[in-house]
Write a protein that holds these residues in place. Sequence first.
Motif, mmCIF file in Angstrom:
data_model
loop_
_atom_site.group_PDB
_atom_site.id
_atom_site.type_symbol
_atom_site.label_atom_id
_atom_site.label_comp_id
_atom_site.label_asym_id
_atom_site.label_seq_id
_atom_site.Cartn_x
_atom_site.Cartn_y
_atom_site.Cartn_z
ATOM 1 N N PHE A 73 0.762 -1.460 -0.260
ATOM 2 C CA PHE A 73 0.100 -0.107 0.125
ATOM 3 C C PHE A 73 0.855 1.322 -0.044
ATOM 4 O O PHE A 73 0.581 2.293 -0.638
ATOM 5 C CB PHE A 73 -1.046 0.075 1.356
ATOM 6 N N LEU A 74 1.910 1.188 0.839
ATOM 7 C CA LEU A 74 2.767 2.403 0.925
ATOM 8 C C LEU A 74 3.473 2.785 -0.704
ATOM 9 O O LEU A 74 3.531 3.819 -1.001
ATOM 10 C CB LEU A 74 3.767 2.373 1.863
ATOM 11 N N GLY A 75 4.015 1.618 -1.022
ATOM 12 C CA GLY A 75 4.627 1.842 -2.434
ATOM 13 C C GLY A 75 3.520 2.061 -3.524
ATOM 14 O O GLY A 75 3.944 3.076 -4.239
ATOM 15 N N GLY A 76 2.646 1.520 -3.581
ATOM 16 C CA GLY A 76 1.306 1.971 -4.485
ATOM 17 C C GLY A 76 1.065 3.549 -4.387
ATOM 18 O O GLY A 76 0.937 4.302 -5.392
ATOM 19 N N PHE A 211 13.455 -5.996 5.130
ATOM 20 C CA PHE A 211 13.368 -6.531 4.000
ATOM 21 C C PHE A 211 11.655 -6.608 3.314
ATOM 22 O O PHE A 211 11.353 -6.546 2.471
ATOM 23 C CB PHE A 211 13.932 -7.892 3.475
ATOM 24 N N PRO A 212 10.959 -7.411 4.334
ATOM 25 C CA PRO A 212 9.496 -7.706 3.940
ATOM 26 C C PRO A 212 8.679 -6.282 3.509
ATOM 27 O O PRO A 212 8.152 -6.204 2.710
ATOM 28 C CB PRO A 212 8.776 -7.982 5.314
ATOM 29 N N LEU A 213 9.143 -5.197 4.400
ATOM 30 C CA LEU A 213 8.425 -3.810 4.069
ATOM 31 C C LEU A 213 8.968 -3.459 2.791
ATOM 32 O O LEU A 213 8.101 -2.874 1.848
ATOM 33 C CB LEU A 213 8.537 -2.912 5.320
ATOM 34 N N ALA A 214 10.142 -3.488 2.478
ATOM 35 C CA ALA A 214 10.740 -2.956 1.351
ATOM 36 C C ALA A 214 10.428 -3.649 0.175
ATOM 37 O O ALA A 214 10.196 -3.176 -0.896
ATOM 38 C CB ALA A 214 12.323 -2.951 1.485
ATOM 39 N N ALA A 215 10.216 -4.873 0.303
ATOM 40 C CA ALA A 215 9.743 -5.841 -0.875
ATOM 41 C C ALA A 215 8.536 -5.564 -1.399
ATOM 42 O O ALA A 215 8.089 -5.300 -2.453
ATOM 43 C CB ALA A 215 10.043 -7.276 -0.485
ATOM 44 N N GLY A 216 7.609 -5.214 -0.255
ATOM 45 C CA GLY A 216 6.180 -4.893 -0.560
ATOM 46 C C GLY A 216 6.150 -3.588 -0.903
ATOM 47 O O GLY A 216 5.146 -3.360 -2.085
ATOM 48 N N ALA A 221 4.679 -0.463 -5.839
ATOM 49 C CA ALA A 221 5.267 0.849 -6.645
ATOM 50 C C ALA A 221 5.137 0.285 -8.151
ATOM 51 O O ALA A 221 4.495 0.922 -8.987
ATOM 52 C CB ALA A 221 6.567 1.260 -6.309
ATOM 53 N N MET A 222 5.582 -0.949 -8.179
ATOM 54 C CA MET A 222 5.506 -1.539 -9.691
ATOM 55 C C MET A 222 4.205 -1.719 -10.255
ATOM 56 O O MET A 222 4.119 -1.788 -11.331
ATOM 57 C CB MET A 222 6.512 -2.919 -9.774
#
Length: 263
Positions: A73-76, A211-216, A221-222
């Motif tokens: 959600f954060l990335g998006g 890593f889990p947060l960064a991967a999500g 974002a992608m």
Amino acid sequence: MTEFATMLAVTTIAGALTGVGAVPVFLRARVSHRSYDAALGLAAGIMIAASVFGLILPGMEQGTLAGVMTGVFLGGFVLLGGNRAIPHLHARYVGWRREGGSLAATDDDPAIASRARRALLIGAAIVLHNAPEGLAMGVAFASGLEDVAMLLAVVIGLQNVPDGFAFAVPVGETGISNVRVLVYTTLSGLVPQVAAAVFGFALVSVATGIFPLAAGFAAGAMMAVVFREMIPSSHGHGYADASTAAFLVGFVLLVIVDELLVI
């Protein structure tokens, strides 16, 4: 070679593969709308598969579902926020200098100016989604998840080729030299990915288990890039079927690469 040096070399190669996408334009080959739309579809398929198999699933193996989904959600939403800012940032762009120094301003050559704006918008989008990908690779290397990091590097490198093509086409149409097309296209992927990877690597030293947060975050974002930018852009010229077929090819290609690397 240290873990940091390995990370730096791998992310540099993956980012530099963006320049490969400029080869058809570098050779001044004729690029049809069908080819352009198919390239976008291929990149979109690779990105969606990479989001799931290269980021979300490994993230859930290393952390919790809640942590990964929070990152998604954060990335998006960060991507969507950046997307809203980009058009305003580049709306003041008024021209592009052709090779030889002549200025292609909006009043003098609106077609060239329009292509230049499109190239900048596409380039900004590529930079925007390359950064979280680089972040995920850097965090994976620093966390000791070398297998995950190498998978990410492979799939991101594959995705960078059609990304570069999508960027190089409008850049090449502005009339600048072949060398500049190649350099600008390469830098659009290389710089944000390497910079973000270095930041992610350093981040692990002060925040373990990120890593889990960064991967999500990278996955979110992608996926936002795919559905907000790439799919709409590939469906506006009457070649939606070609784009969709290429999307499926990209998705399957990534799954096959994932399985081969696991074996």
